[in-house]
Scaffold this motif. Structure first.
Motif, PDB file in Angstrom:
ATOM      1  N   PRO A 193       0.803  -1.237   0.000  1.00 33.10           N
ATOM      2  CA  PRO A 193       0.000   0.000   0.000  1.00 33.10           C
ATOM      3  C   PRO A 193       0.829   1.277   0.000  1.00 33.10           C
ATOM      4  O   PRO A 193       0.422   2.296  -0.571  1.00 33.10           O
ATOM      5  N   TYR A 194       2.014   1.252   0.638  1.00 32.35           N
ATOM      6  CA  TYR A 194       2.847   2.451   0.699  1.00 32.35           C
ATOM      7  C   TYR A 194       3.427   2.792  -0.665  1.00 32.35           C
ATOM      8  O   TYR A 194       3.564   3.965  -1.020  1.00 32.35           O
ATOM      9  N   VAL A 195       3.779   1.774  -1.445  1.00 32.76           N
ATOM     10  CA  VAL A 195       4.314   2.010  -2.782  1.00 32.76           C
ATOM     11  C   VAL A 195       3.190   2.427  -3.733  1.00 32.76           C
ATOM     12  O   VAL A 195       3.372   3.300  -4.589  1.00 32.76           O
TER      13      VAL A 195
ATOM     14  N   PRO B 294       9.232   4.967  -3.871  1.00 34.67           N
ATOM     15  CA  PRO B 294      10.566   5.556  -3.811  1.00 34.67           C
ATOM     16  C   PRO B 294      11.555   4.979  -4.824  1.00 34.67           C
ATOM     17  O   PRO B 294      12.753   5.265  -4.735  1.00 34.67           O
ATOM     18  N   PHE B 295      11.097   4.174  -5.778  1.00 33.33           N
ATOM     19  CA  PHE B 295      12.003   3.515  -6.712  1.00 33.33           C
ATOM     20  C   PHE B 295      12.274   4.395  -7.929  1.00 33.33           C
ATOM     21  O   PHE B 295      11.427   5.182  -8.349  1.00 33.33           O
ATOM     22  N   THR B 296      13.488   4.228  -8.518  1.00 34.83           N
ATOM     23  CA  THR B 296      13.848   4.952  -9.727  1.00 34.83           C
ATOM     24  C   THR B 296      14.371   3.957 -10.761  1.00 34.83           C
ATOM     25  O   THR B 296      14.511   2.763 -10.477  1.00 34.83           O
ATOM     26  N   ASP B 297      14.691   4.467 -11.947  1.00 34.93           N
ATOM     27  CA  ASP B 297      15.178   3.567 -12.995  1.00 34.93           C
ATOM     28  C   ASP B 297      16.526   2.941 -12.642  1.00 34.93           C
ATOM     29  O   ASP B 297      16.955   1.967 -13.273  1.00 34.93           O
TER      30      ASP B 297
ATOM     31  N   ALA C 264      12.498  -2.524   3.428  1.00 33.57           N
ATOM     32  CA  ALA C 264      12.402  -1.235   4.127  1.00 33.57           C
ATOM     33  C   ALA C 264      12.396  -0.045   3.178  1.00 33.57           C
ATOM     34  O   ALA C 264      11.914   1.035   3.544  1.00 33.57           O
ATOM     35  N   ALA C 265      12.905  -0.215   1.955  1.00 34.45           N
ATOM     36  CA  ALA C 265      12.956   0.903   1.003  1.00 34.45           C
ATOM     37  C   ALA C 265      11.569   1.445   0.698  1.00 34.45           C
ATOM     38  O   ALA C 265      11.411   2.640   0.403  1.00 34.45           O
ATOM     39  N   ALA C 266      10.560   0.596   0.784  1.00 34.29           N
ATOM     40  CA  ALA C 266       9.188   1.010   0.494  1.00 34.29           C
ATOM     41  C   ALA C 266       8.634   1.956   1.548  1.00 34.29           C
ATOM     42  O   ALA C 266       7.604   2.604   1.330  1.00 34.29           O
ATOM     43  N   LEU C 267       9.311   2.050   2.689  1.00 36.90           N
ATOM     44  CA  LEU C 267       8.802   2.836   3.811  1.00 36.90           C
ATOM     45  C   LEU C 267       9.630   4.087   4.074  1.00 36.90           C
ATOM     46  O   LEU C 267       9.606   4.634   5.179  1.00 36.90           O
TER      47      LEU C 267
END
Length: 314
Positions: A68-70, A208-211, A248-251
């Motif tokens: 849900p956070y992503v 929070p993801f990038t290419d 944890a990156a998703a948060l």
């Protein structure tokens, strides 16, 4: 003789930031990634149409708890609108419903863009996953039903022209959850009096993801170990797992609480712990607790204590 049960996958956790190719559906992509990692659980954060390419964040194992956070994260798309024809699907897949010989100039396109920035009202495409009286809109549309989908508010932070010629315009948009890029093409085409549909769509980022996090199916296939039913030695998936992004990156959007090993153990048992550290939040309805970068729990910070609500085992 009893039937042999289906082999269970590995309890692997993390995010796979897949660069989904055109022609592959989101469900198909999840199944493929689940197989490539031999994972026991998988899910995705936001559908990407088969005709679209680009970022499809796929959660494995414990990371599915952070989906849900992503899904709420800001998204960036690059897309091309071909002018002169509106289609019933608002993209290449459909059939033409309205036509025009008019083609807008770059200045004409640029002039309408301010009306699509900020919080705007948008009607989703008829061929979408929106539910109408319990039925998916695309199922009703395929049956030939004329459906009315209520408008909804979406937020668009940025909408830029990248390229323009006498037949089409390429855009880049940064937008919030629930925005339909196909609707942007439809609405701009109608406003410009020339009609339009999406002829190319690529998702470049999902916060929070990038290419920089991208991985392709081909890259994963190249390092996946061969598995045989008769294998006695457990296959080594370390080369595949190297492509995982930490759960944890998703948060990153939440206040962060760093725990000691002892405090992390207590939290995993469901106990509150005292929050320590100069940068630790004093009060927070929702916060993320980690130990050495590994996700431990999501919880609240109240009265100087972190109180776990959802604990992660991996």
């Amino acid at each position: 003789m009893g039937r042999r049960g289906k082999k269970k996958g590995r309890p692997v956790s993390g995010w796979v930031v897949l660069d989904k190719p055109v022609g592959m559906g989101s469900t198909e992509a999840v199944s493929k990634v689940k197989w490539l990692f031999n994972a026991d659980k998988a899910g995705h954060a936001g559908t990407l149409d088969p005709l679209a390419s680009g970022m499809l964040p796929i959660a494995l194992g414990e990371a599915t708890k952070t989906v849900p956070y992503v899904m709420d994260g800001t998204k960036v798309y690059r897309f091309t609108v071909t002018w002169g024809e509106e289609r019933n699907t608002d993209d290449l897949e459909g059939v033409g419903t309205h036509h025009s010989t008019k083609r807008p100039s770059r200045d004409e396109v640029s002039a309408v863009l301010p009306g699509y920035i900020g919080v705007i009202s948008q009607i989703p495409p008829s061929f979408s996953a929106i539910k109408i009286a319990g039925e998916r809109a695309y199922d009703l549309a395929r049956e030939g039903e004329v459906i009315e989908i209520p408008a909804r508010e979406v937020e668009i932070d940025r909408l830029d022209i990248i390229n323009h010629d006498d037949q089409s315009t390429e855009f880049e948009v940064e937008c919030g959850k629930g925005t339909y890029v196909r609707s942007l093409a439809r609405d701009m085409g109608r406003q410009l009096g020339c009609y339009g549909h999406i002829s190319m769509l690529r998702r470049l980022a999902v916060d929070p993801f990038t290419d920089a996090d991208f991985v392709t199916v081909e890259e994963l296939e190249a390092v996946r170990p061969k598995i045989s039913e008769d294998d006695v030695v457990r296959p080594d998936f370390s080369a595949v797992d190297d492509f995982l992004v930490e759960t944890a990156a998703a948060l990153d959007c939440l206040p962060q609480v760093a725990l000691s090993e002892d405090a992390a153990h207590r939290v995993r048992l469901g106990n509150p712990v005292i929050v320590r550290g100069r940068d630790a939040p004093i009060e927070a309805e929702e916060a993320c607790a980690t130990v050495r970068g590994k996700l431990v729990a999501i919880g609240a910070v109240e009265g100087g204590q972190f109180k776990p609500k959802r604990v992660f085992t991996a």
